[in-house]
Design a protein around this motif. Structure first.
Motif, PDB file in Angstrom:
ATOM      1  N   GLU A  14       1.392   4.414  -2.987  1.00  0.00           N
ATOM      2  CA  GLU A  14       1.308   5.850  -2.722  1.00  0.00           C
ATOM      3  C   GLU A  14       2.450   6.638  -3.348  1.00  0.00           C
ATOM      4  O   GLU A  14       2.365   7.854  -3.469  1.00  0.00           O
ATOM      5  N   GLN A  44       0.833  -1.202   0.000  1.00  0.00           N
ATOM      6  CA  GLN A  44       0.000   0.000   0.000  1.00  0.00           C
ATOM      7  C   GLN A  44       0.872   1.258   0.000  1.00  0.00           C
ATOM      8  O   GLN A  44       0.577   2.230  -0.700  1.00  0.00           O
ATOM      9  N   GLU A  45       1.958   1.240   0.766  1.00  0.00           N
ATOM     10  CA  GLU A  45       2.869   2.384   0.788  1.00  0.00           C
ATOM     11  C   GLU A  45       3.529   2.571  -0.570  1.00  0.00           C
ATOM     12  O   GLU A  45       3.712   3.706  -1.025  1.00  0.00           O
TER      13      GLU A  45
END
Length: 185
Positions: free
Chosen positions: A11, A7-8
């Motif tokens: 981003e 998820q990071e």
């Protein structure tokens, strides 16, 4: 790589190539951005390339229906009929997969004992929240492989739901014949 790390990484997609390399190394090696930025560009790029080579060459994980994570056993649903209606409704609310992958995995699994039998839950909401938090650390490859499996299962689930609803309509119609609409009955 776990779900949180993936998820990071999502981003930072809009970052420049060098920034993306720095952040990727920091995320996957659990280092601070400052620590990675203090290294030479060639060192950062070498680490980045090693990480990417490892991730790409990693062997494909086979699907497992029972797995052990953070001291607990879980079973993944592998049949559309195993999924409860409330799970199905919750899944329909997720339009963005990556930020919700840990929640999707929590919905599509149930806690079991060492013998694979479902464990009784006292507080469903609390356990679900705990499972979501725990699953942030779930191996991404494992979660991704299962989500691909589930995407193939999802149409079957929709068909099963449609068939069930048709049966219910048929039963209701047979048990409650339409009354006259003239108001005399």
């Amino acid at each position: 790589m776990n779900i949180r790390q993936f998820q990071e990484l999502q981003e930072i997609e809009h970052f420049s190539p060098l920034e993306k390399s720095i952040h990727t190394v920091a995320i996957l090696k659990n280092k601070s951005i400052d620590e990675v930025e203090m290294q030479s560009v060639s060192s950062v790029l070498k680490q980045f390339n090693e990480l990417m080579d490892f991730k790409i060459s990693k062997e494909f994980n086979k699907k497992k229906s029972v797995f052990y994570h953070k001291g607990k056993f879980y079973r993944l649903f592998t049949d559309a009929t195993q999924i409860e209606a409330n799970h199905f409704i919750m899944l329909q609310n997720f339009t963005d997969i990556v930020p919700n992958l840990h929640k999707i995995m929590a919905i599509l699994s149930q806690r079991v004992n060492i013998f694979g039998k479902p464990k009784k839950t006292k507080n469903i909401a609390l356990e679900f929240e705990q499972k979501c938090n725990d699953f942030l650390e779930l191996d991404f490859d494992f979660a991704n492989n299962y989500s691909i499996f589930f995407l193939n299962l999802y149409p079957e689930l929709l068909n099963a739901t449609l068939s069930y609803l048709k049966e219910k309509i048929q039963t209701v119609t047979e048990n409650n014949p339409m009354q006259s609409t003239d108001g005399l009955n």
